[in-house]
Design a protein around this motif. Structure first.
Motif, short mmCIF file in Angstrom:
data_model
loop_
_atom_site.label_atom_id
_atom_site.label_comp_id
_atom_site.label_asym_id
_atom_site.label_seq_id
_atom_site.Cartn_x
_atom_site.Cartn_y
_atom_site.Cartn_z
N TYR A 27 15.13 4.36 -0.91
CA TYR A 27 14.92 5.68 -0.67
C TYR A 27 16.16 6.03 0.19
O TYR A 27 16.55 7.19 0.28
CB TYR A 27 13.86 5.90 0.22
CG TYR A 27 13.98 5.71 1.25
CD1 TYR A 27 13.99 6.72 2.47
CD2 TYR A 27 13.55 4.24 2.12
CE1 TYR A 27 13.84 6.34 3.68
CE2 TYR A 27 13.49 3.84 3.39
CZ TYR A 27 13.73 5.02 4.41
OH TYR A 27 14.08 4.39 5.41
N ARG A 48 16.80 11.16 -5.96
CA ARG A 48 15.35 11.42 -5.57
C ARG A 48 15.62 12.92 -5.09
O ARG A 48 16.53 13.38 -4.42
CB ARG A 48 14.78 10.38 -4.84
CG ARG A 48 15.30 10.20 -3.43
CD ARG A 48 14.20 9.51 -2.66
NE ARG A 48 14.81 9.24 -1.15
CZ ARG A 48 14.88 10.10 -0.43
NH1 ARG A 48 14.28 11.46 -0.71
NH2 ARG A 48 15.50 9.94 0.98
N ILE A 67 9.31 8.40 0.11
CA ILE A 67 8.97 7.19 -0.89
C ILE A 67 7.89 7.83 -1.73
O ILE A 67 7.70 7.74 -3.04
CB ILE A 67 8.51 6.06 -0.07
CG1 ILE A 67 9.59 5.29 0.56
CG2 ILE A 67 7.85 4.68 -1.21
CD1 ILE A 67 9.11 4.33 1.54
N LYS A 68 6.85 8.25 -1.02
CA LYS A 68 5.32 8.67 -1.66
C LYS A 68 5.52 9.88 -2.49
O LYS A 68 4.70 10.02 -3.14
CB LYS A 68 4.48 8.83 -0.66
CG LYS A 68 4.28 7.32 0.07
CD LYS A 68 3.73 6.25 -1.00
CE LYS A 68 2.17 6.28 -1.35
NZ LYS A 68 2.01 5.45 -2.27
N GLU A 69 6.56 11.08 -2.05
CA GLU A 69 6.39 12.21 -2.81
C GLU A 69 7.71 12.75 -3.48
O GLU A 69 7.60 13.68 -4.22
CB GLU A 69 5.91 13.13 -1.61
CG GLU A 69 4.75 13.02 -0.75
CD GLU A 69 4.58 13.92 0.18
OE1 GLU A 69 5.37 14.90 0.72
OE2 GLU A 69 3.86 13.65 1.13
N GLN A 113 5.44 4.34 -6.68
CA GLN A 113 5.00 5.40 -5.59
C GLN A 113 3.39 5.10 -5.42
O GLN A 113 2.84 4.98 -4.33
CB GLN A 113 5.07 6.70 -5.93
CG GLN A 113 6.76 7.33 -5.88
CD GLN A 113 6.66 8.71 -6.24
OE1 GLN A 113 6.33 8.87 -7.33
NE2 GLN A 113 7.47 9.45 -5.40
N ASN A 114 2.53 4.78 -6.63
CA ASN A 114 1.18 4.78 -6.54
C ASN A 114 0.80 3.31 -5.86
O ASN A 114 -0.23 3.42 -5.29
CB ASN A 114 0.47 5.00 -7.97
CG ASN A 114 0.68 6.11 -8.47
OD1 ASN A 114 0.66 7.19 -7.77
ND2 ASN A 114 0.50 6.40 -9.81
N SER A 116 2.71 1.51 -3.79
CA SER A 116 3.58 1.23 -2.39
C SER A 116 2.37 1.54 -1.40
O SER A 116 1.70 2.81 -1.41
CB SER A 116 4.73 2.00 -2.27
OG SER A 116 4.39 3.23 -2.19
#
Length: 124
Positions: A27, A48, A67-69, A113-114, A116
């Motif tokens: 990221y 990203r 990272i997640k979104e 993402q799912n 992590s």
């Protein structure tokens, strides 16, 4: 789901054989691309969405959305067999490869993402 691959054959001068694409994501990369995927002679780079941070700076909990979104964007396709320096975009020459790799990169990144974790910083 996330599996690794041994790069040992490369160190022994052999060819790297993988049934799955080689994918990596960071990221907070030093370059503008934060993810890449290689399949055979082709390399796809992508940026990203979301806030970008000064390259190489440390991690803190406020950066979890990076990272997640975030989502992939600004895809670039290169043929490393013809252009190891990645100077020529080839998505117009190989539109089918571009679309297939873009779709696969999106799918793999969603898996990353799912899978992590969301770190609980109170434990550290």
């Amino acid at each position: 789901k996330i599996d690794g691959i041994s790069f040992l054959p490369l160190l022994d001068g052999k060819k790297l054989i993988s049934e799955k694409p080689v994918f990596w994501f960071y990221y907070n990369d030093f370059s503008y691309s934060t993810m890449a995927m290689r399949v055979g002679d082709f390399m796809m780079l992508a940026r990203r969405t979301g806030e970008h941070y000064y390259p190489g700076t440390g991690f803190d909990p406020d950066r979890m959305p990076a990272i997640k979104e975030s989502k992939p964007r600004s895809y670039e396709l290169y043929n490393l067999n013809d252009d190891i320096g990645q100077t020529q975009f080839v998505q117009d020459i190989y539109p089918k490869v571009y679309e297939e790799m873009k779709s696969e990169l999106d799918r793999i990144f969603a898996d990353v993402q799912n899978e992590s974790p969301i770190w609980d910083w109170d434990d550290y």
